[in-house]
Design a protein around this motif. Structure first.
Motif, short mmCIF file in Angstrom:
data_model
loop_
_atom_site.label_atom_id
_atom_site.label_comp_id
_atom_site.label_asym_id
_atom_site.label_seq_id
_atom_site.Cartn_x
_atom_site.Cartn_y
_atom_site.Cartn_z
N ILE A 23 0.83 -1.21 0.00
CA ILE A 23 0.00 0.00 0.00
C ILE A 23 0.86 1.25 0.00
O ILE A 23 0.67 2.17 -0.80
CB ILE A 23 -0.93 0.02 1.24
CG1 ILE A 23 -1.81 -1.21 1.28
CG2 ILE A 23 -1.79 1.29 1.24
CD1 ILE A 23 -2.56 -1.38 2.60
N LEU A 24 1.85 1.30 0.89
CA LEU A 24 2.65 2.51 1.07
C LEU A 24 3.53 2.83 -0.12
O LEU A 24 3.88 4.00 -0.32
CB LEU A 24 3.51 2.37 2.33
CG LEU A 24 2.77 2.29 3.66
CD1 LEU A 24 3.76 2.18 4.80
CD2 LEU A 24 1.86 3.50 3.86
N LYS A 25 3.90 1.84 -0.90
CA LYS A 25 4.80 2.13 -2.02
C LYS A 25 4.14 2.98 -3.10
O LYS A 25 4.82 3.50 -3.99
CB LYS A 25 5.37 0.85 -2.61
CG LYS A 25 4.39 -0.05 -3.33
CD LYS A 25 5.10 -1.30 -3.84
CE LYS A 25 4.15 -2.24 -4.55
NZ LYS A 25 4.85 -3.47 -5.01
N SER A 26 2.82 3.15 -3.01
CA SER A 26 2.15 4.06 -3.94
C SER A 26 2.45 5.52 -3.61
O SER A 26 2.22 6.39 -4.43
CB SER A 26 0.63 3.84 -3.89
OG SER A 26 0.11 4.34 -2.67
N ILE A 33 -4.25 3.47 6.71
CA ILE A 33 -4.24 2.03 6.93
C ILE A 33 -4.66 1.78 8.37
O ILE A 33 -4.06 2.30 9.31
CB ILE A 33 -2.84 1.43 6.68
CG1 ILE A 33 -2.37 1.73 5.25
CG2 ILE A 33 -2.84 -0.08 6.95
CD1 ILE A 33 -0.92 1.31 4.99
N VAL A 34 -5.73 1.01 8.54
CA VAL A 34 -6.24 0.67 9.86
C VAL A 34 -5.90 -0.80 10.12
O VAL A 34 -6.47 -1.70 9.50
CB VAL A 34 -7.76 0.88 9.94
CG1 VAL A 34 -8.29 0.47 11.33
CG2 VAL A 34 -8.12 2.33 9.63
N VAL A 35 -4.95 -1.04 11.01
CA VAL A 35 -4.55 -2.39 11.38
C VAL A 35 -5.30 -2.78 12.65
O VAL A 35 -5.18 -2.11 13.67
CB VAL A 35 -3.02 -2.49 11.60
CG1 VAL A 35 -2.63 -3.89 12.10
CG2 VAL A 35 -2.29 -2.16 10.30
N GLN A 49 2.97 -3.35 16.40
CA GLN A 49 3.01 -1.94 16.78
C GLN A 49 4.26 -1.26 16.25
O GLN A 49 4.21 -0.10 15.80
CB GLN A 49 2.94 -1.80 18.29
CG GLN A 49 1.59 -2.19 18.88
CD GLN A 49 1.55 -2.05 20.38
OE1 GLN A 49 1.65 -0.95 20.92
NE2 GLN A 49 1.42 -3.17 21.08
N LYS A 50 5.35 -1.96 16.27
CA LYS A 50 6.60 -1.39 15.75
C LYS A 50 6.48 -1.12 14.25
O LYS A 50 6.93 -0.07 13.76
CB LYS A 50 7.76 -2.35 16.03
CG LYS A 50 9.11 -1.79 15.61
CD LYS A 50 10.24 -2.74 16.00
CE LYS A 50 11.60 -2.16 15.59
NZ LYS A 50 12.71 -3.08 15.95
N ILE A 51 5.88 -2.05 13.53
CA ILE A 51 5.67 -1.87 12.09
C ILE A 51 4.78 -0.65 11.84
O ILE A 51 5.05 0.18 10.97
CB ILE A 51 5.03 -3.14 11.47
CG1 ILE A 51 6.01 -4.31 11.52
CG2 ILE A 51 4.60 -2.87 10.02
CD1 ILE A 51 5.37 -5.64 11.16
N ALA A 54 5.98 3.11 11.91
CA ALA A 54 6.90 3.57 10.87
C ALA A 54 6.30 4.64 9.96
O ALA A 54 7.04 5.33 9.24
CB ALA A 54 7.37 2.38 10.02
N ASP A 55 4.97 4.81 9.97
CA ASP A 55 4.34 5.77 9.07
C ASP A 55 3.09 6.32 9.75
O ASP A 55 2.30 5.55 10.32
CB ASP A 55 3.97 5.10 7.74
CG ASP A 55 3.62 6.10 6.66
OD1 ASP A 55 2.55 6.73 6.77
OD2 ASP A 55 4.40 6.25 5.69
N ASN A 56 2.90 7.63 9.68
CA ASN A 56 1.77 8.23 10.40
C ASN A 56 0.43 7.99 9.70
O ASN A 56 -0.62 8.40 10.23
CB ASN A 56 1.99 9.73 10.62
CG ASN A 56 2.17 10.50 9.32
OD1 ASN A 56 1.89 9.98 8.23
ND2 ASN A 56 2.64 11.73 9.42
#
Length: 353
Positions: A23-26, A33-35, A49-51, A54-56
């Motif tokens: 997703i993020l590579k776009s 993104i809701v995990v 959580q660590k993953i 990495a991105d807000n």
């Protein structure tokens, strides 16, 4: 504009990273993104959580374990954007997915945008490059009237429509590869009591409520098949689940669609006998006697909803000759109540894969 919802339950860290990275590579700033961590072990939750830090654009939530339906319902309630799409933690999207979906949404404003799914039967944990020249300029079909919507629903349930078929991929009966207007979800929550086919019930409700649907003939999603999935694992309550879901499929389809999708629903119900066979009747962990297994299969086949499917289904869209003949023989044995023959066919079919 778009919220990706990823339920995760003790999935490998590398697989979740792959899913999020696709997703993020776009580099699209309008997505979130809701995990949803569905009660994973603490060690795994810490890794997730660590993953997510990495991105807000990634938002992490943890809840008590309730299954994928509960996690998806939770994720949609937490999402903020106009459109939402589900992505399983061990699957990933292609490079074409986000830009093509956004362009269709921006210019056509449909309630639902669908792309095609590629089924990777031998997933090794790496992203496969599956785009070709046709994916650069795919055709887009718009579906608006009730008859066309019923045709789409019949198709994804298994009663295929040639205009919707594509050799590169398929329109999934699962919840994936659907960008749906989030306001529609208020009336189309997943049935958390269903242990399989809950996505089928969701599709039946969602498509009914859509005014305009866009179908893009491009592969947007990779379904990575791995050992230990819900339908491959041992399920001791499988018979009760079978009775529940076949009854729900029959009643909900008639309530919302009357008889116009009975071909597709019959196809889906009929094939649920194979889930019962794989996940319980002939699973290596099932040590019940032949008589117990045989009686359970007979009860499943004799149930009212399943008998309706037996008498309605046809196999004209099963293109593999041998498989079609086996299914026709199995269905004939069920119609004639030759259940011992049905049992043998299911056992051989299941164990041979």
């Amino acid at each position: 504009m778009i919220s990706f919802i990823i339920p995760v339950y003790n999935t490998g860290r590398q697989l979740l990273s792959r899913s999020i990275h696709s997703i993020l590579k776009s580099k699209d700033k309008e997505i979130e993104i809701v995990v949803v961590d569905d009660g994973s072990r603490d060690k795994n939750s810490s890794a997730y959580q660590k993953i997510c830090r990495a991105d807000n654009r990634i938002h992490y939530y943890k809840k008590e374990n309730g299954g994928p339906s509960s996690a998806r319902n939770f994720g949609v309630r937490k999402a903020k954007n106009e459109y939402a799409v589900f992505l399983d933690a061990d699957d990933y999207i292609t490079e074409a997915c986000i830009p093509m979906a956004k362009e269709i949404i921006r210019t056509e404003h449909p309630d639902l945008v669908m792309g095609y799914v590629y089924k990777d039967l031998h997933d090794k944990g790496n992203c496969k490059r599956i785009m070709d020249a046709d994916d650069r300029n795919p055709g887009v079909m718009f579906i608006e009237d009730e008859s066309a919507k019923a045709g789409l629903l019949n198709h994804i349930l298994g009663y295929q429509n040639r205009t919707l078929s594509d050799k590169k991929g398929y329109l999934s009966d699962g919840p994936w590869c659907r960008f749906f207007r989030r306001t529609l979800f208020a009336d189309t929550y997943f049935d958390a009591d269903a242990k399989w086919d809950e996505d089928t019930l969701w599709n039946i409700s969602l498509i009914k409520r859509c005014q305009r649907i866009a179908v893009c003939k491009s592969v947007w999603y990779v379904y990575a098949v791995r050992n230990g999935s819900v339908t491959q694992g041992y399920r001791p309550d499988c018979f009760q689940e079978f009775i529940y879901i076949t009854s729900q499929l029959d009643s909900q389809s008639r309530l919302q669609w009357k008889t116009v999708i009975e071909k597709g629903v019959s196809h889906r119900i009929w094939h649920d006998i194979f889930i019962l066979s794989r996940a319980y009747l002939f699973h290596e962990k099932n040590h019940d006697s032949f008589f117990i297994r045989y009686r359970m299969m007979k009860q499943a086949v004799e149930s009212r909803c399943y008998q309706k499917a037996v008498h309605r289904i046809d196999f004209q869209y099963e293109h593999r000759f041998v498989r079609r003949k086996v299914k026709e023989l199995l269905n004939a044995s069920m119609k004639m109540h030759a259940y011992f023959i049905s049992y043998l066919i299911l056992m051989i079919y299941t164990r041979d894969g």
